[in-house]
Design a protein around this motif. Sequence first.
Motif, PDB file in Angstrom:
ATOM      1  N   VAL A   6      93.752  73.198  58.464  1.00 24.53           N
ATOM      2  CA  VAL A   6      92.411  73.540  59.734  1.00 24.53           C
ATOM      3  C   VAL A   6      91.166  72.897  59.196  1.00 24.53           C
ATOM      4  O   VAL A   6      90.720  73.359  58.175  1.00 24.53           O
ATOM      5  CB  VAL A   6      92.545  75.093  59.469  1.00 24.53           C
ATOM      6  CG1 VAL A   6      91.473  75.594  60.539  1.00 24.53           C
ATOM      7  CG2 VAL A   6      93.836  75.938  59.749  1.00 24.53           C
ATOM      8  N   ALA A   7      90.456  72.466  60.249  1.00 19.72           N
ATOM      9  CA  ALA A   7      89.205  71.677  60.233  1.00 19.72           C
ATOM     10  C   ALA A   7      88.391  72.158  61.464  1.00 19.72           C
ATOM     11  O   ALA A   7      88.934  72.411  62.475  1.00 19.72           O
ATOM     12  CB  ALA A   7      89.331  70.346  60.210  1.00 19.72           C
ATOM     13  N   THR A   8      87.037  72.173  61.243  1.00 18.43           N
ATOM     14  CA  THR A   8      86.137  72.472  62.309  1.00 18.43           C
ATOM     15  C   THR A   8      85.244  71.534  62.545  1.00 18.43           C
ATOM     16  O   THR A   8      84.659  70.925  61.390  1.00 18.43           O
ATOM     17  CB  THR A   8      85.435  73.992  62.233  1.00 18.43           C
ATOM     18  OG1 THR A   8      84.419  74.194  63.192  1.00 18.43           O
ATOM     19  CG2 THR A   8      84.549  73.953  60.743  1.00 18.43           C
ATOM     20  N   THR A   9      84.628  71.132  63.715  1.00 16.74           N
ATOM     21  CA  THR A   9      83.539  70.116  63.853  1.00 16.74           C
ATOM     22  C   THR A   9      82.302  70.559  63.551  1.00 16.74           C
ATOM     23  O   THR A   9      81.411  69.898  63.285  1.00 16.74           O
ATOM     24  CB  THR A   9      83.522  69.390  65.020  1.00 16.74           C
ATOM     25  OG1 THR A   9      83.482  70.619  66.100  1.00 16.74           O
ATOM     26  CG2 THR A   9      85.003  68.803  65.310  1.00 16.74           C
ATOM     27  N   SER A  10      82.251  71.951  63.072  1.00 16.63           N
ATOM     28  CA  SER A  10      80.760  72.644  62.836  1.00 16.63           C
ATOM     29  C   SER A  10      80.343  72.538  61.720  1.00 16.63           C
ATOM     30  O   SER A  10      79.352  73.209  61.466  1.00 16.63           O
ATOM     31  CB  SER A  10      80.742  74.116  63.655  1.00 16.63           C
ATOM     32  OG  SER A  10      81.838  74.733  62.681  1.00 16.63           O
ATOM     33  N   ASP A  11      81.300  72.055  60.698  1.00 20.14           N
ATOM     34  CA  ASP A  11      80.915  72.137  59.061  1.00 20.14           C
ATOM     35  C   ASP A  11      81.213  70.548  58.567  1.00 20.14           C
ATOM     36  O   ASP A  11      82.153  70.263  58.458  1.00 20.14           O
ATOM     37  CB  ASP A  11      81.844  73.122  58.680  1.00 20.14           C
ATOM     38  CG  ASP A  11      81.781  73.235  57.202  1.00 20.14           C
ATOM     39  OD1 ASP A  11      80.987  72.411  56.418  1.00 20.14           O
ATOM     40  OD2 ASP A  11      82.190  74.296  56.748  1.00 20.14           O
ATOM     41  N   PRO A  12      80.182  70.046  58.207  1.00 21.15           N
ATOM     42  CA  PRO A  12      80.385  68.624  57.529  1.00 21.15           C
ATOM     43  C   PRO A  12      81.370  68.606  56.437  1.00 21.15           C
ATOM     44  O   PRO A  12      82.217  67.791  56.184  1.00 21.15           O
ATOM     45  CB  PRO A  12      78.881  68.338  56.989  1.00 21.15           C
ATOM     46  CG  PRO A  12      78.144  68.807  57.964  1.00 21.15           C
ATOM     47  CD  PRO A  12      78.612  70.275  58.117  1.00 21.15           C
ATOM     48  N   ALA A  13      81.452  69.918  55.726  1.00 17.31           N
ATOM     49  CA  ALA A  13      82.348  70.045  54.652  1.00 17.31           C
ATOM     50  C   ALA A  13      83.906  70.181  54.889  1.00 17.31           C
ATOM     51  O   ALA A  13      84.765  69.827  54.385  1.00 17.31           O
ATOM     52  CB  ALA A  13      82.013  71.182  53.570  1.00 17.31           C
ATOM     53  N   SER A  14      84.052  70.395  56.224  1.00 15.82           N
ATOM     54  CA  SER A  14      85.254  70.287  56.981  1.00 15.82           C
ATOM     55  C   SER A  14      85.599  69.015  57.685  1.00 15.82           C
ATOM     56  O   SER A  14      86.808  68.725  57.485  1.00 15.82           O
ATOM     57  CB  SER A  14      85.553  71.711  57.950  1.00 15.82           C
ATOM     58  OG  SER A  14      86.766  71.549  58.581  1.00 15.82           O
ATOM     59  N   ILE A  15      84.670  68.762  58.450  1.00 16.34           N
ATOM     60  CA  ILE A  15      85.118  67.388  59.378  1.00 16.34           C
ATOM     61  C   ILE A  15      85.131  66.276  58.603  1.00 16.34           C
ATOM     62  O   ILE A  15      85.971  65.321  58.925  1.00 16.34           O
ATOM     63  CB  ILE A  15      84.158  67.408  60.423  1.00 16.34           C
ATOM     64  CG1 ILE A  15      84.767  66.534  61.550  1.00 16.34           C
ATOM     65  CG2 ILE A  15      82.613  66.979  60.122  1.00 16.34           C
ATOM     66  CD1 ILE A  15      85.999  66.962  62.208  1.00 16.34           C
ATOM     67  N   ASN A  16      84.453  66.010  57.648  1.00 18.24           N
ATOM     68  CA  ASN A  16      84.477  64.712  56.648  1.00 18.24           C
ATOM     69  C   ASN A  16      85.703  64.450  56.240  1.00 18.24           C
ATOM     70  O   ASN A  16      86.070  63.442  56.223  1.00 18.24           O
ATOM     71  CB  ASN A  16      83.170  64.651  55.917  1.00 18.24           C
ATOM     72  CG  ASN A  16      81.963  64.415  56.516  1.00 18.24           C
ATOM     73  OD1 ASN A  16      81.652  63.966  57.562  1.00 18.24           O
ATOM     74  ND2 ASN A  16      80.686  64.816  55.718  1.00 18.24           N
ATOM     75  N   VAL A  75      98.797  76.945  54.849  1.00 21.42           N
ATOM     76  CA  VAL A  75      97.702  76.680  55.702  1.00 21.42           C
ATOM     77  C   VAL A  75      96.657  76.388  54.498  1.00 21.42           C
ATOM     78  O   VAL A  75      96.378  76.987  53.735  1.00 21.42           O
ATOM     79  CB  VAL A  75      97.346  77.890  56.385  1.00 21.42           C
ATOM     80  CG1 VAL A  75      96.054  77.612  57.409  1.00 21.42           C
ATOM     81  CG2 VAL A  75      98.508  78.235  57.539  1.00 21.42           C
ATOM     82  N   ILE A  76      95.987  75.100  54.986  1.00 23.32           N
ATOM     83  CA  ILE A  76      94.908  74.732  54.143  1.00 23.32           C
ATOM     84  C   ILE A  76      93.696  74.455  55.122  1.00 23.32           C
ATOM     85  O   ILE A  76      93.604  74.083  56.097  1.00 23.32           O
ATOM     86  CB  ILE A  76      95.265  73.586  53.572  1.00 23.32           C
ATOM     87  CG1 ILE A  76      96.439  73.526  52.548  1.00 23.32           C
ATOM     88  CG2 ILE A  76      94.198  72.955  52.541  1.00 23.32           C
ATOM     89  CD1 ILE A  76      96.906  71.943  52.185  1.00 23.32           C
ATOM     90  N   PHE A  77      92.457  75.386  54.486  1.00 22.94           N
ATOM     91  CA  PHE A  77      91.199  75.565  55.401  1.00 22.94           C
ATOM     92  C   PHE A  77      90.380  74.382  54.667  1.00 22.94           C
ATOM     93  O   PHE A  77      90.121  74.369  53.392  1.00 22.94           O
ATOM     94  CB  PHE A  77      90.786  76.570  55.428  1.00 22.94           C
ATOM     95  CG  PHE A  77      91.603  77.714  56.001  1.00 22.94           C
ATOM     96  CD1 PHE A  77      91.145  77.570  57.407  1.00 22.94           C
ATOM     97  CD2 PHE A  77      92.381  78.405  55.598  1.00 22.94           C
ATOM     98  CE1 PHE A  77      91.774  78.853  58.212  1.00 22.94           C
ATOM     99  CE2 PHE A  77      93.219  79.507  56.445  1.00 22.94           C
ATOM    100  CZ  PHE A  77      92.670  79.655  57.717  1.00 22.94           C
ATOM    101  N   LEU A  78      89.749  73.687  55.389  1.00 22.34           N
ATOM    102  CA  LEU A  78      88.882  72.577  54.893  1.00 22.34           C
ATOM    103  C   LEU A  78      87.486  73.241  55.184  1.00 22.34           C
ATOM    104  O   LEU A  78      87.237  73.164  56.282  1.00 22.34           O
ATOM    105  CB  LEU A  78      89.003  71.203  55.576  1.00 22.34           C
ATOM    106  CG  LEU A  78      90.203  70.447  55.314  1.00 22.34           C
ATOM    107  CD1 LEU A  78      90.108  69.035  55.975  1.00 22.34           C
ATOM    108  CD2 LEU A  78      90.487  70.158  53.723  1.00 22.34           C
ATOM    109  N   SER A  79      86.669  73.729  54.217  1.00 19.33           N
ATOM    110  CA  SER A  79      85.324  74.440  54.418  1.00 19.33           C
ATOM    111  C   SER A  79      84.559  74.389  53.456  1.00 19.33           C
ATOM    112  O   SER A  79      84.853  74.117  52.241  1.00 19.33           O
ATOM    113  CB  SER A  79      85.766  75.748  54.929  1.00 19.33           C
ATOM    114  OG  SER A  79      86.424  76.560  53.646  1.00 19.33           O
ATOM    115  N   ARG A  80      83.256  74.836  53.714  1.00 19.62           N
ATOM    116  CA  ARG A  80      82.045  74.809  52.971  1.00 19.62           C
ATOM    117  C   ARG A  80      82.403  76.026  52.157  1.00 19.62           C
ATOM    118  O   ARG A  80      82.986  77.314  52.681  1.00 19.62           O
ATOM    119  CB  ARG A  80      80.901  74.897  53.566  1.00 19.62           C
ATOM    120  CG  ARG A  80      79.668  74.990  52.752  1.00 19.62           C
ATOM    121  CD  ARG A  80      78.521  74.839  53.592  1.00 19.62           C
ATOM    122  NE  ARG A  80      78.819  75.494  54.889  1.00 19.62           N
ATOM    123  CZ  ARG A  80      77.730  75.475  55.962  1.00 19.62           C
ATOM    124  NH1 ARG A  80      76.426  75.240  55.615  1.00 19.62           N
ATOM    125  NH2 ARG A  80      78.185  76.057  57.070  1.00 19.62           N
TER     126      ARG A  80
END
Length: 147
Positions: A6-16, A75-80
């Motif tokens: 799971v990634a969000t375009t609102s968080d660089p720590a996720s989208i990169n 489920v893996i979350f890419l997040s800050r």
Amino acid sequence: MVTLIVATTSDPASINPATALLAMPGWIAGPILPPDIKSFSNKQTRVIQHDRSILKEDDLDLRWEEATGEVIDEVIFLSRHTAVSNRPALTVHPIGVLHLKDGESPPQGGKPGWAALPNPRIGPWFRLLKKMAEAHGLVPEFEVFVV
């Protein structure tokens, strides 16, 4: 075994990291989950991307299964993540807010008093993260830890 990332375009720590992952060969566009969550597939891995906070997204595995018929194993979350020390940090950890009681409101989402079972791959992921951080000269500026 199907893994949902799971990634969000609102968080660089996720989208990169998601952008780097999706730049690898083999990815194809997948279904769009309501209301507007894009997805991508590569073998047994699925990536979903949207523009909202991932902290408020619950039951994505069940929503994916309902939309596609595929059962999600992890489920893996890419997040800050903000470390208690306020120092830059790289972490790997299961999700959950065990320290809160029923009726308390989690500031970043989730369910009070609940946490996911830790993925058995957290240990190897942590060791790899630590090794990569050291190889790229990020230590000691960044803390590297498992929560």
